[in-house]
Design a protein around this motif. Structure first.
Motif, mmCIF file in Angstrom:
data_model
loop_
_atom_site.group_PDB
_atom_site.id
_atom_site.type_symbol
_atom_site.label_atom_id
_atom_site.label_comp_id
_atom_site.label_asym_id
_atom_site.label_seq_id
_atom_site.Cartn_x
_atom_site.Cartn_y
_atom_site.Cartn_z
ATOM 1 N N PRO A 230 0.807 -1.225 0.000
ATOM 2 C CA PRO A 230 0.000 0.000 0.000
ATOM 3 C C PRO A 230 0.843 1.278 0.000
ATOM 4 O O PRO A 230 0.468 2.269 -0.637
ATOM 5 N N PHE A 231 1.969 1.285 0.724
ATOM 6 C CA PHE A 231 2.794 2.490 0.779
ATOM 7 C C PHE A 231 3.383 2.823 -0.591
ATOM 8 O O PHE A 231 3.315 3.980 -1.049
ATOM 9 N N ARG A 232 3.959 1.811 -1.282
ATOM 10 C CA ARG A 232 4.536 2.076 -2.601
ATOM 11 C C ARG A 232 3.460 2.451 -3.607
ATOM 12 O O ARG A 232 3.673 3.310 -4.466
ATOM 13 N N TRP A 233 2.298 1.812 -3.500
ATOM 14 C CA TRP A 233 1.201 2.135 -4.415
ATOM 15 C C TRP A 233 0.728 3.579 -4.215
ATOM 16 O O TRP A 233 0.332 4.249 -5.169
ATOM 17 N N THR A 234 0.811 4.078 -3.004
ATOM 18 C CA THR A 234 0.311 5.419 -2.721
ATOM 19 C C THR A 234 1.332 6.504 -3.031
ATOM 20 O O THR A 234 0.964 7.586 -3.527
ATOM 21 N N VAL B 203 2.912 9.668 -8.832
ATOM 22 C CA VAL B 203 1.791 10.570 -8.581
ATOM 23 C C VAL B 203 0.470 9.889 -8.853
ATOM 24 O O VAL B 203 -0.462 9.948 -8.051
ATOM 25 N N SER B 204 0.371 9.208 -10.020
ATOM 26 C CA SER B 204 -0.867 8.529 -10.395
ATOM 27 C C SER B 204 -0.522 7.100 -10.816
ATOM 28 O O SER B 204 -0.083 6.872 -11.958
ATOM 29 N N PRO B 205 -0.674 6.105 -9.943
ATOM 30 C CA PRO B 205 -0.266 4.735 -10.289
ATOM 31 C C PRO B 205 -1.099 4.141 -11.424
ATOM 32 O O PRO B 205 -0.559 3.407 -12.248
ATOM 33 N N GLU B 206 -2.402 4.446 -11.481
ATOM 34 C CA GLU B 206 -3.216 3.904 -12.567
ATOM 35 C C GLU B 206 -2.740 4.417 -13.924
ATOM 36 O O GLU B 206 -2.626 3.651 -14.884
ATOM 37 N N THR B 207 -2.446 5.706 -14.008
ATOM 38 C CA THR B 207 -1.951 6.274 -15.266
ATOM 39 C C THR B 207 -0.589 5.690 -15.636
ATOM 40 O O THR B 207 -0.322 5.385 -16.811
ATOM 41 N N SER B 208 0.258 5.504 -14.656
ATOM 42 C CA SER B 208 1.577 4.918 -14.928
ATOM 43 C C SER B 208 1.453 3.490 -15.435
ATOM 44 O O SER B 208 2.172 3.083 -16.370
ATOM 45 N N LEU B 209 0.547 2.720 -14.848
ATOM 46 C CA LEU B 209 0.330 1.361 -15.324
ATOM 47 C C LEU B 209 -0.186 1.346 -16.751
ATOM 48 O O LEU B 209 0.242 0.532 -17.582
ATOM 49 N N SER B 210 -1.121 2.224 -17.063
ATOM 50 C CA SER B 210 -1.667 2.275 -18.422
ATOM 51 C C SER B 210 -0.590 2.629 -19.438
ATOM 52 O O SER B 210 -0.491 2.006 -20.502
ATOM 53 N N GLN B 211 0.241 3.611 -19.120
ATOM 54 C CA GLN B 211 1.308 3.992 -20.043
ATOM 55 C C GLN B 211 2.351 2.886 -20.188
ATOM 56 O O GLN B 211 2.874 2.646 -21.287
ATOM 57 N N ALA B 212 2.666 2.214 -19.090
ATOM 58 C CA ALA B 212 3.629 1.112 -19.171
ATOM 59 C C ALA B 212 3.088 -0.027 -20.017
ATOM 60 O O ALA B 212 3.821 -0.647 -20.805
ATOM 61 N N LEU B 213 1.795 -0.336 -19.883
ATOM 62 C CA LEU B 213 1.190 -1.397 -20.691
ATOM 63 C C LEU B 213 1.202 -1.030 -22.172
ATOM 64 O O LEU B 213 1.524 -1.868 -23.024
ATOM 65 N N ASP B 214 0.874 0.204 -22.496
ATOM 66 C CA ASP B 214 0.932 0.649 -23.890
ATOM 67 C C ASP B 214 2.343 0.512 -24.447
ATOM 68 O O ASP B 214 2.541 0.039 -25.581
#
Length: 382
Positions: free
Chosen positions: A147-151, A155-166
């Motif tokens: 939880p700490f690293r996710w938070t 800044v925005s973990p969901e956006t970072s995941l989406s960009q990494a997947l792309d």
């Protein structure tokens, strides 16, 4: 008549009340009276009793505020969540599920779901290594483990995941050929995207773990879709034929192996039988050797007669004694037997034949050894 109509002054509700002219209340006067009462409670001109009442009011107010502050500190963390506690804006600790308390205005808690499996999809048109355009759609399933690293990692973990997947999808598709992406190379492409995504996310340390990667769709541009559908159908037929051939091979191979094993066993049995027969013959001749050494002529004649008996036992020819120099007469007994249907009565219809020199013709059935011996001696005594 209304009070505010002409001639209706006597109907004014703010006048002539209590025998005096009364107007509407003034707000300034209301606030002055209120503040005057508070000033008296706080120690105004009321003397000692006013001061004590002021202290009591302040104490009650402070106590009420403390109770409100204490009650407002209770919060609940659900079973699937973990709480990240910040003290004055800085990370302090993590809390487990349950009813918790925090000092309001000092600590703040951010609940993070660490059990639910989340989805992140990505799609788009991409250029392959062989310079073809394909539209790929993939979906990632992940779960938060820290939880700490996710938070606080980004800044925005969901956006970072989406960009990494792309980025991972475009890299893998850009280094693959179109046929591999559209047909039998989908599993390899999916695995490569998974590995590339993990390599991209590792430096960021987002506190997530990838559960699965789904290859949802991959198709060519609409302009050439029909041609690619035909090509895919042909490849599917090829795979089907290969599977049918493999199934036929799996069916035939055990039979062939069974026949081969049976032939090997038969050959081995034949080999053993021949060896045993040869050993039996050797043993029989070894038993005959002492008798042959004692009487060679008698033993040789007996062996010869037994051999001729075995040879002529299955023939239907007629042997005639020609010791007086007469020609041998041949009687086609086999033809006669075939015409008569090999009936038992035909054997009685074959009397002994009289040769011109008065000798009788004898029929050899494999048991008359005297005529055989005479024929052998008349032919040179072999």
């Amino acid at each position: 008549m209304a009070w505010n109509e002409p001639g209706g002054k006597n109907n004014d509700p703010w006048k002539n009340r209590g025998g005096r002219d009364q107007g509407p209340p003034d707000l300034d006067d209301v606030f002055k009276n209120l503040f005057g009462k508070f000033s008296k409670m706080g120690g105004g001109n009321g003397g000692g009793s006013g001061k004590s009442m002021g202290k009591l009011g302040v104490g009650l107010l402070v106590g009420l505020l403390v109770v409100i502050w204490f009650v407002s500190g209770f919060y609940t963390i659900r079973e699937a969540e973990r709480g990240v506690v910040l003290r004055f804006g800085e990370y302090y600790t993590e809390v487990e599920p349950g009813l918790r308390w925090k000092p309001t205005f000092v600590d703040s808690v951010i609940p993070v779901d660490v059990q639910s499996i989340r989805d992140q999809a990505s799609s788009g048109s991409m250029l392959t290594e062989d310079e073809n355009v394909v539209r790929v759609q993939m979906e990632m399933q992940y779960r938060v483990v820290d939880p700490f690293r996710w938070t606080f990692a980004v800044v925005s973990p969901e956006t970072s995941l989406s960009q990494a997947l792309d980025s991972a999808i475009r890299y893998v598709v850009g280094h693959s050929e179109m046929d591999d992406v559209l047909t039998d190379g989908r599993e390899v492409t999916r695995q490569r995207v998974w590995e590339e995504l993990q390599a991209i996310l590792e430096p960021y340390d987002l506190g997530v773990t990838i559960i699965d990667m789904n290859f949802r769709d991959a198709r060519p541009p609409e302009e050439v879709k029909d041609a690619f559908d035909d090509a895919i159908a042909a490849q599917e037929d090829e795979q089907r034929f290969i599977r049918e051939a493999e199934a036929y091979a799996r069916e035939i191979e055990p039979r062939a192996r069974g026949r081969a094993n049976r032939m090997n066993e038969e050959a081995q049995a034949y080999k053993e039988r021949v060896i045993l027969e040869a050993q039996g013959e050797v043993a029989r001749f070894e038993e005959l050797l002492p008798h042959y050494e004692k009487a060679p002529e008698v033993t040789r004649d007996r062996i010869y007669l037994e051999t001729m008996e075995a040879v002529f036992g299955s023939t239907s020819k007629i042997l005639v004694d020609t010791k007086n120099g007469n020609n041998m007469m041949y009687l086609p007994l086999d033809k006669i037997m075939e015409r008569s249907g090999n009936s038992p009565s035909m054997k009685n219809l074959l009397p002994d034949l009289q040769m011109p020199d008065g000798q009788n013709t004898q029929r050899n059935s494999g048991t008359n050894s005297s005529s055989t011996r005479s024929s052998r001696f008349n032919n040179g005594g072999e």
